[in-house]
Design an enzyme around this catalytic site. Structure first.
Site, PDB file in Angstrom:
ATOM      1  N   LYS A  76       0.867  -1.178   0.000  1.00  0.00           N
ATOM      2  CA  LYS A  76       0.000   0.000   0.000  1.00  0.00           C
ATOM      3  C   LYS A  76       0.905   1.229   0.000  1.00  0.00           C
ATOM      4  O   LYS A  76       1.936   1.242   0.679  1.00  0.00           O
ATOM      5  CB  LYS A  76      -0.888  -0.032   1.259  1.00  0.00           C
ATOM      6  CG  LYS A  76      -1.872   1.132   1.357  1.00  0.00           C
ATOM      7  CD  LYS A  76      -2.771   1.004   2.593  1.00  0.00           C
ATOM      8  CE  LYS A  76      -3.803   2.124   2.674  1.00  0.00           C
ATOM      9  NZ  LYS A  76      -4.685   2.028   3.856  1.00  0.00           N
ATOM     10  N   SER A 155      -9.762   2.332   3.115  1.00  0.00           N
ATOM     11  CA  SER A 155      -8.868   3.033   2.211  1.00  0.00           C
ATOM     12  C   SER A 155      -7.913   2.122   1.438  1.00  0.00           C
ATOM     13  O   SER A 155      -7.342   2.529   0.444  1.00  0.00           O
ATOM     14  CB  SER A 155      -8.042   4.043   3.004  1.00  0.00           C
ATOM     15  OG  SER A 155      -7.213   3.364   3.939  1.00  0.00           O
ATOM     16  N   SER A 179     -10.096  -0.097   7.309  1.00  0.00           N
ATOM     17  CA  SER A 179      -9.513  -0.020   5.960  1.00  0.00           C
ATOM     18  C   SER A 179      -8.842  -1.272   5.432  1.00  0.00           C
ATOM     19  O   SER A 179      -8.464  -1.303   4.261  1.00  0.00           O
ATOM     20  CB  SER A 179      -8.517   1.121   5.883  1.00  0.00           C
ATOM     21  OG  SER A 179      -9.214   2.326   5.687  1.00  0.00           O
TER      22      SER A 179
HETATM   23  N1  GLN Z   1     -13.170   4.586   6.622  1.00  0.00           N
HETATM   24  C1  GLN Z   1     -12.559   5.006   7.841  1.00  0.00           C
HETATM   25  C2  GLN Z   1     -12.148   6.453   7.747  1.00  0.00           C
HETATM   26  O1  GLN Z   1     -12.414   7.034   6.754  1.00  0.00           O
HETATM   27  C3  GLN Z   1     -11.383   4.133   8.173  1.00  0.00           C
HETATM   28  C4  GLN Z   1     -10.197   4.414   7.338  1.00  0.00           C
HETATM   29  C5  GLN Z   1      -9.038   3.562   7.713  1.00  0.00           C
HETATM   30  O2  GLN Z   1      -9.185   2.541   8.363  1.00  0.00           O
HETATM   31  N2  GLN Z   1      -7.861   4.015   7.328  1.00  0.00           N
HETATM   32  O3  GLN Z   1     -11.546   7.009   8.623  1.00  0.00           O
END
Ligand code: GLN
Length: 485
Positions: A76, A155, A179
């Site tokens: 990532k 994400s 995420s």
């Molecule tokens: N969707 C969540 C957010 O927008 C979690 C994102 C993540 O785990 N990096 O914060």
């Protein structure tokens, strides 16, 4: 070759049936062709990958190496890679080439794995759809055959889409509020978020430091175990890293599940879950009963407060972490600043996207003198109650199971103008980060041809048990082997 697991590829490299150079070439060819539709990668590091593959073949020929030597994978684009651009999906870091490796990056390098490139993500890991990337949205490979463009989740949507589409056997990912698990569920792959502190955060670009945790995106629990073997461990460079022995996570995969006590949090099987989703998840739980597990309903009384607490705490920490991007040190700088204040303001106005700015605004507000007690302090107290709920639950059961998401992959654009709806994608995942415990998402069926994820939640440092539970399920089901057309 692209349908083989990390475990299988490792065995074939070991026996000399294939070489890493052949394998890497095959993957690179496929990646360059297929990723035009998906946009799951931000950069492909072809030359470096081939050089590493050559080196891996030499190692193997000399009788050296690890199970990962010569196996392709991807990072990532939140993990710093020495000499290779690390963007975090942002214009702010579009030209940032780190002069050092993240600990996770270094671990894979030392193990001899071959990194093919960096995967796409929501900007600074803020999002649930991989639509907020400065480098364009990633498309979920599921649904494409019907002409639909659906989100892969986020994400870590680039890692999930790439693994689902067999563009890479496995990829690293990070999880602050869901995420890893939510994109794993939406793309039909296996995702593991470890206990907070299990995997070093050194060199992993910070979003919300008390919640961020690196983990695995793979096609099976066995491959996720192989990844965690490389990723986990104490790191003196991360002050929240935990000094605790790392077991061989593959050693316990085959243990029988007889007697496993499963708890179903009743708050996670409520109105917001569609009947079709619930049916798939309950079907998966019946498989566990056939494997000898017992099931009982439990309660997490503060579950409904998790999203609210998370969306105070995560933005508060993000607003502090992101203050370093000011045009002075590294990353983007606006053109021809008039003076220092002009440089700060224009750099940040031009360098950050809308969602990141929204989080900075919410976070600085929650931390401001007049509101700190009302919002930030209150959210921290709620966080403790949520953690306590899990501690209570694990006095009665070994693992908890639930759906990973309330619904399958949605169509691109459907939620991008409505942040609150987007935030609700994480209703079943954020509490786990607030508590710091580990959890997985495992493919468990389909609704309208789209993958459904089963979430398996465990007590602190129970990764081996979660991987064992997921692996046993994958011995009697084939959801994880289904590939998008
Ligand atoms: N969707 C969540 C957010 O927008 C979690 C994102 C993540 O785990 N990096 O914060």
């Amino acid at each position: 070759m692209h349908n083989k697991s990390v475990a299988e590829l490792s065995r074939e490299l070991e026996s000399g049936k294939i070489s890493s150079v052949e394998l890497t070439r095959e993957y690179l060819g496929r990646l360059k062709k297929e990723d035009e539709q998906l946009n799951s990668f931000i950069s492909i590091t072809e030359d470096q990958a081939l050089a590493d593959a050559h080196a891996a073949d030499e190692q193997r020929a000399a009788g050296k190496g690890t199970r990962w030597t010569g196996v392709p994978f991807a990072h990532k684009d939140i993990f710093c890679t020495n000499g290779v651009a690390t963007t975090c999906g942002s214009k702010m870091l579009a030209n940032f080439v780190p002069p050092y490796d993240a600990t996770v990056t270094e671990n894979f390098r030392k193990a001899g794995a071959v990194c093919l490139g960096k995967t796409n993500m929501d900007e600074f890991a803020m999002g649930s759809s991989t639509e907020s990337s400065h480098f364009g949205a990633t498309t979920n490979p599921w649904g494409l055959s019907k002409g639909e463009k659906r989100v892969p989740g986020g994400s870590s949507g680039g890692s999930a889409a790439a693994v689902a589409a067999r563009l890479v056997p496995a990829a690293t990912a990070t999880d602050t509020g869901g995420s890893i698990r939510q994109p794993a569920a939406l793309c039909g792959v296996t995702g593991l978020k470890p206990t907070y502190g299990r995997v070093s955060r050194y060199g992993m670009i910070a979003f919300a430091s008390s919640l961020d945790q690196g983990g695995a995106m793979a096609r099976s629990a066995e491959d996720a175990a192989l990844m965690l073997n490389v990723m986990a461990g104490f790191d003196p460079k991360d002050s929240t890293s935990i000094d605790r022995e790392v077991p061989d996570y593959t050693a316990t995969l085959d243990e029988p599940l007889k007697g496993l006590r499963i708890g179903l949090p009743k708050e996670y099987f409520a109105d917001n879950l569609s009947a079709a989703m619930e049916e798939q998840v309950r079907g998966a739980i019946r498989e566990y009963e056939k494997l000898g597990a017992t099931v009982k309903e439990i309660s997490l009384p503060h579950a409904n407060l998790a999203i609210a607490a998370y969306y105070v705490i995560a933005p508060a920490e993000a607003s502090a972490n992101l203050s370093r991007f000011d045009g002075a040190r590294y990353g983007y700088r606006c053109e021809d600043p008039k003076d220092l204040m002009d440089m700060y303001t224009r750099t940040r106005a031009e360098g950050f996207g809308a969602e990141v700015k929204r989080r900075i605004l919410v976070g600085t507000y929650a931390l401001s003198a007049g509101y700190f007690d009302a919002y930030y302090l209150k959210a921290q107290k709620v966080r403790r109650l949520i953690q306590q709920d899990f501690i209570e639950a694990f006095r009665e059961v070994d693992v908890l199971m639930s759906p990973t998401t309330p619904s399958p992959a949605f169509v691109q654009g459907e939620k991008s103008n409505d942040p609150v709806t987007m935030y609700l994608e994480d209703v079943f995942t954020v509490a786990i980060n607030l508590a710091g415990i580990p959890a997985m998402s495992v493919p468990a069926g389909f609704v309208d041809g789209l993958p459904v994820g089963l979430q398996i939640i465990g007590d602190y440092f129970s990764e081996a048990r979660l991987l064992n539970a997921a692996h046993q399920f994958q011995q009697v089901t084939d959801w994880h082997q289904r590939a998008p057309q």
